[in-house]
Scaffold this motif. Structure first.
Motif, PDB file in Angstrom:
ATOM      1  N   PHE A   4     -59.375 -11.325  26.056  1.00  0.00           N
ATOM      2  CA  PHE A   4     -58.819 -12.622  25.662  1.00  0.00           C
ATOM      3  C   PHE A   4     -59.935 -13.653  25.500  1.00  0.00           C
ATOM      4  O   PHE A   4     -59.994 -14.393  24.501  1.00  0.00           O
ATOM      5  CB  PHE A   4     -57.827 -13.071  26.730  1.00  0.00           C
ATOM      6  CG  PHE A   4     -57.044 -14.314  26.399  1.00  0.00           C
ATOM      7  CD1 PHE A   4     -56.269 -14.382  25.262  1.00  0.00           C
ATOM      8  CD2 PHE A   4     -57.066 -15.409  27.256  1.00  0.00           C
ATOM      9  CE1 PHE A   4     -55.532 -15.523  24.960  1.00  0.00           C
ATOM     10  CE2 PHE A   4     -56.340 -16.541  26.963  1.00  0.00           C
ATOM     11  CZ  PHE A   4     -55.564 -16.601  25.822  1.00  0.00           C
ATOM     12  N   ALA A   5     -60.861 -13.693  26.475  1.00  0.00           N
ATOM     13  CA  ALA A   5     -61.957 -14.662  26.429  1.00  0.00           C
ATOM     14  C   ALA A   5     -62.888 -14.394  25.253  1.00  0.00           C
ATOM     15  O   ALA A   5     -63.416 -15.334  24.641  1.00  0.00           O
ATOM     16  CB  ALA A   5     -62.734 -14.622  27.745  1.00  0.00           C
ATOM     17  N   THR A   6     -63.090 -13.137  24.922  1.00  0.00           N
ATOM     18  CA  THR A   6     -63.949 -12.803  23.785  1.00  0.00           C
ATOM     19  C   THR A   6     -63.381 -13.364  22.488  1.00  0.00           C
ATOM     20  O   THR A   6     -64.097 -13.940  21.653  1.00  0.00           O
ATOM     21  CB  THR A   6     -64.126 -11.282  23.667  1.00  0.00           C
ATOM     22  OG1 THR A   6     -64.750 -10.789  24.862  1.00  0.00           O
ATOM     23  CG2 THR A   6     -64.979 -10.918  22.461  1.00  0.00           C
ATOM     24  N   ARG A   7     -62.068 -13.231  22.309  1.00  0.00           N
ATOM     25  CA  ARG A   7     -61.421 -13.788  21.112  1.00  0.00           C
ATOM     26  C   ARG A   7     -61.507 -15.308  21.112  1.00  0.00           C
ATOM     27  O   ARG A   7     -61.714 -15.932  20.064  1.00  0.00           O
ATOM     28  CB  ARG A   7     -59.961 -13.338  21.034  1.00  0.00           C
ATOM     29  CG  ARG A   7     -59.780 -11.825  20.907  1.00  0.00           C
ATOM     30  CD  ARG A   7     -58.398 -11.464  20.385  1.00  0.00           C
ATOM     31  NE  ARG A   7     -57.311 -12.067  21.126  1.00  0.00           N
ATOM     32  CZ  ARG A   7     -56.785 -11.570  22.240  1.00  0.00           C
ATOM     33  NH1 ARG A   7     -57.282 -10.449  22.767  1.00  0.00           N
ATOM     34  NH2 ARG A   7     -55.769 -12.165  22.844  1.00  0.00           N
ATOM     35  N   ASP A  59     -51.441 -13.624  34.689  1.00  0.00           N
ATOM     36  CA  ASP A  59     -50.120 -13.471  34.085  1.00  0.00           C
ATOM     37  C   ASP A  59     -49.522 -14.789  33.603  1.00  0.00           C
ATOM     38  O   ASP A  59     -48.542 -14.805  32.856  1.00  0.00           O
ATOM     39  CB  ASP A  59     -49.145 -12.777  35.039  1.00  0.00           C
ATOM     40  CG  ASP A  59     -49.058 -13.447  36.399  1.00  0.00           C
ATOM     41  OD1 ASP A  59     -49.799 -14.408  36.644  1.00  0.00           O
ATOM     42  OD2 ASP A  59     -48.237 -12.998  37.217  1.00  0.00           O
ATOM     43  N   TYR A  60     -50.131 -15.921  33.982  1.00  0.00           N
ATOM     44  CA  TYR A  60     -49.663 -17.213  33.479  1.00  0.00           C
ATOM     45  C   TYR A  60     -49.776 -17.287  31.960  1.00  0.00           C
ATOM     46  O   TYR A  60     -48.907 -17.834  31.283  1.00  0.00           O
ATOM     47  CB  TYR A  60     -50.472 -18.339  34.125  1.00  0.00           C
ATOM     48  CG  TYR A  60     -50.216 -19.711  33.553  1.00  0.00           C
ATOM     49  CD1 TYR A  60     -49.075 -20.427  33.887  1.00  0.00           C
ATOM     50  CD2 TYR A  60     -51.122 -20.305  32.674  1.00  0.00           C
ATOM     51  CE1 TYR A  60     -48.834 -21.688  33.367  1.00  0.00           C
ATOM     52  CE2 TYR A  60     -50.899 -21.560  32.142  1.00  0.00           C
ATOM     53  CZ  TYR A  60     -49.750 -22.250  32.497  1.00  0.00           C
ATOM     54  OH  TYR A  60     -49.528 -23.503  31.970  1.00  0.00           O
ATOM     55  N   VAL A  61     -50.847 -16.734  31.399  1.00  0.00           N
ATOM     56  CA  VAL A  61     -51.040 -16.767  29.948  1.00  0.00           C
ATOM     57  C   VAL A  61     -49.898 -16.057  29.240  1.00  0.00           C
ATOM     58  O   VAL A  61     -49.368 -16.532  28.235  1.00  0.00           O
ATOM     59  CB  VAL A  61     -52.400 -16.145  29.561  1.00  0.00           C
ATOM     60  CG1 VAL A  61     -52.569 -16.105  28.051  1.00  0.00           C
ATOM     61  CG2 VAL A  61     -53.541 -16.923  30.207  1.00  0.00           C
ATOM     62  N   ALA A  62     -49.489 -14.911  29.779  1.00  0.00           N
ATOM     63  CA  ALA A  62     -48.379 -14.169  29.179  1.00  0.00           C
ATOM     64  C   ALA A  62     -47.071 -14.947  29.286  1.00  0.00           C
ATOM     65  O   ALA A  62     -46.253 -14.947  28.361  1.00  0.00           O
ATOM     66  CB  ALA A  62     -48.225 -12.807  29.854  1.00  0.00           C
ATOM     67  N   ASP A  63     -46.859 -15.645  30.407  1.00  0.00           N
ATOM     68  CA  ASP A  63     -45.642 -16.437  30.575  1.00  0.00           C
ATOM     69  C   ASP A  63     -45.578 -17.580  29.567  1.00  0.00           C
ATOM     70  O   ASP A  63     -44.520 -17.894  29.029  1.00  0.00           O
ATOM     71  CB  ASP A  63     -45.556 -16.998  31.993  1.00  0.00           C
ATOM     72  CG  ASP A  63     -45.164 -15.938  33.013  1.00  0.00           C
ATOM     73  OD1 ASP A  63     -44.912 -14.791  32.605  1.00  0.00           O
ATOM     74  OD2 ASP A  63     -45.122 -16.259  34.213  1.00  0.00           O
ATOM     75  N   ASP A 119     -55.534 -21.453  28.186  1.00  0.00           N
ATOM     76  CA  ASP A 119     -54.334 -20.621  28.031  1.00  0.00           C
ATOM     77  C   ASP A 119     -53.914 -20.451  26.570  1.00  0.00           C
ATOM     78  O   ASP A 119     -52.840 -19.936  26.295  1.00  0.00           O
ATOM     79  CB  ASP A 119     -53.172 -21.203  28.830  1.00  0.00           C
ATOM     80  CG  ASP A 119     -52.762 -22.600  28.347  1.00  0.00           C
ATOM     81  OD1 ASP A 119     -53.540 -23.215  27.605  1.00  0.00           O
ATOM     82  OD2 ASP A 119     -51.660 -23.057  28.715  1.00  0.00           O
ATOM     83  N   LYS A 120     -54.771 -20.868  25.629  1.00  0.00           N
ATOM     84  CA  LYS A 120     -54.406 -20.862  24.214  1.00  0.00           C
ATOM     85  C   LYS A 120     -54.996 -19.656  23.484  1.00  0.00           C
ATOM     86  O   LYS A 120     -56.212 -19.413  23.535  1.00  0.00           O
ATOM     87  CB  LYS A 120     -54.889 -22.137  23.520  1.00  0.00           C
ATOM     88  CG  LYS A 120     -54.477 -23.441  24.181  1.00  0.00           C
ATOM     89  CD  LYS A 120     -52.990 -23.697  24.048  1.00  0.00           C
ATOM     90  CE  LYS A 120     -52.620 -25.099  24.523  1.00  0.00           C
ATOM     91  NZ  LYS A 120     -52.875 -25.371  25.941  1.00  0.00           N
ATOM     92  N   GLU A 134     -52.729 -23.563  17.518  1.00  0.00           N
ATOM     93  CA  GLU A 134     -52.598 -24.376  18.724  1.00  0.00           C
ATOM     94  C   GLU A 134     -53.949 -24.560  19.412  1.00  0.00           C
ATOM     95  O   GLU A 134     -54.246 -25.644  19.933  1.00  0.00           O
ATOM     96  CB  GLU A 134     -51.591 -23.761  19.697  1.00  0.00           C
ATOM     97  CG  GLU A 134     -51.269 -24.717  20.849  1.00  0.00           C
ATOM     98  CD  GLU A 134     -50.317 -24.138  21.863  1.00  0.00           C
ATOM     99  OE1 GLU A 134     -49.619 -24.925  22.532  1.00  0.00           O
ATOM    100  OE2 GLU A 134     -50.259 -22.908  22.013  1.00  0.00           O
ATOM    101  N   LEU A 135     -54.778 -23.531  19.424  1.00  0.00           N
ATOM    102  CA  LEU A 135     -56.101 -23.675  20.014  1.00  0.00           C
ATOM    103  C   LEU A 135     -56.936 -24.673  19.210  1.00  0.00           C
ATOM    104  O   LEU A 135     -57.656 -25.494  19.789  1.00  0.00           O
ATOM    105  CB  LEU A 135     -56.813 -22.320  20.087  1.00  0.00           C
ATOM    106  CG  LEU A 135     -58.231 -22.365  20.665  1.00  0.00           C
ATOM    107  CD1 LEU A 135     -58.250 -22.966  22.057  1.00  0.00           C
ATOM    108  CD2 LEU A 135     -58.848 -20.968  20.688  1.00  0.00           C
TER     109      LEU A 135
END
Length: 386
Positions: A105-108, A248-252, A54-55, A60-61
């Motif tokens: 998102f996963a590509t980044r 949508d958890y990532v956005a939250d 989720d980072k 933070e990642l």
């Protein structure tokens, strides 16, 4: 009461425990103090997530990837007591638009050093047989893991004491009422309800109360509580193999909204119950049970896993994430008060980020180079000095 240590850690949650563990390994005399029990705050109300999935790429990642490696090492030292499980995570999308966003998102994340695997719609049930049909696909994150958080904190403290007999003291049920400073403004210990405790360094690992401890030291750190509820089901054979959540958890997680947000997060545990989250809202320290939140969590979970509709929820609990406005923790020395270090504000990621935080704090204390750039985590980045 006048005693001494090299270091006072305020907070006996998992972050404070990690600071104590690595400090003891470095030969420092440590006193850990908390007004409640071990893991009595945010740690004890957590799900035990050790997440990278989720980072966003960035500081933070980087911290999470370091902690992931450290947790693997700690699992060898502390297992089986902490229920460490390298089970991986699965993020799912309900439609093609959501899948496109997940793919980007996963590509980044891959460019930043993460391991991800795209899972097509027809393969989702190979990973999670009880998932709802009709989902567009998802991404598997093998680096995600889980621990039992209260056990993790307790056994980190126990291991700290065992590896440095006589160098680690634990004082529970003792509230810190002040931070002691000398004529030059530098830290010289803490004042508690039972007396003064002298040390040249104080680590603020007070979680959601980190802002209050900073205030006692005369500095501003805008830590706010962000409430969340978790539903716990009856024990059962393993229905959910991984941590599974909707896109949508990532956005939250990244949102700064004070309003109520809920997004399905479902995971099985070693002990048998399924944990269902996650909600976020800023309502101060209000612990009032919200039936509306629980209804939303249950509905979202059963949409992901219809089999859960026939499973009983046996309890729920609430906790408060220590929220900072930019979603990054405060880690490292406070230039406004020499000898004061912060290790708080991790929001919902404190359990996962605890080992890296502990290593950074102790490297600073011993004059060694931190394992990564700590500039983004500067405690004074929010201004409003002493």
């Amino acid at each position: 009461m006048r005693t001494s240590a090299d270091l006072v850690v305020v907070g006996a949650g998992v972050v404070g425990a990690a600071c104590a563990y690595y400090a003891a390994r470095s030969g420092l005399r440590v006193t850990v103090i908390d007004r409640g029990p071990v893991a009595g705050g945010t740690t004890g109300a957590g799900e035990g997530n050790l997440l990278v999935s989720d980072k966003e790429p960035g500081p933070e990642l980087d911290l999470a990837l370091l902690s992931t490696r450290l947790w693997r090492t700690l699992s060898d030292v502390l297992s089986p007591h902490i229920e460490y499980e390298a089970k991986g995570g699965l993020v799912v999308a309900s439609d093609d638009a959501g899948m496109t966003a997940l793919r980007d998102f996963a590509t980044r994340q891959q460019r930043a050093g993460m391991t991800t695997e795209e899972v097509t719609s027809d393969r989702l049930r190979d990973l999670e047989p009880h998932l709802a049909p009709g989902l567009a696909g998802g991404f598997h994150y093998p680096q995600d893991a889980q621990v039992q958080p209260a056990l993790a904190a307790a056994h980190l403290l126990r291991a700290a004491g065992e590896q440095a007999s006589g160098r680690v003291r634990l004082r529970l049920g003792e509230e810190v009422t002040g931070v002691l400073t000398g004529a030059n403004g530098a830290v010289r210990g803490v004042r508690t309800v039972r007396g003064d405790l002298h040390a040249p360094y104080v680590v603020n690992a007070a979680g959601t109360w980190g802002g209050e401890l900073a205030r006692l030291a005369g500095v501003h750190l805008p830590v706010l509580p962000r409430r969340g509820f978790v539903l716990v089901t009856e024990p059962m054979p393993r229905l959910v193999r991984r941590k599974v959540y909707a896109a949508d958890y990532v956005a939250d997680v990244a949102s700064g909204s004070a309003a109520l947000q809920t997004s399905a997060v479902v995971e099985g545990t070693v002990a048998g119950p399924v944990l269902i989250g996650a909600s976020r809202e800023r309502v101060g320290f209000d612990r009032t049970l919200s039936v509306e939140v629980l209804r939303r969590l249950a509905a979202q979970a059963t949409r992901l896993f219809p089999v859960l509709a026939g499973v009983r929820a046996i309890r729920t609990y609430a906790g408060f994430r220590p929220y900072l406005p930019d979603h990054l923790p405060a880690i490292g020395p406070d230039p406004r008060v020499p000898g004061l270090l912060h290790a708080c504000g991790h929001e919902g990621a404190g359990i996962g980020l605890a080992p890296a935080t502990g290593v950074i704090v102790v490297r600073i204390l011993t004059g060694e180079q931190p394992p990564l750039d700590i500039e983004p985590f500067r405690p004074d980045r929010f201004g409003s000095g002493r």
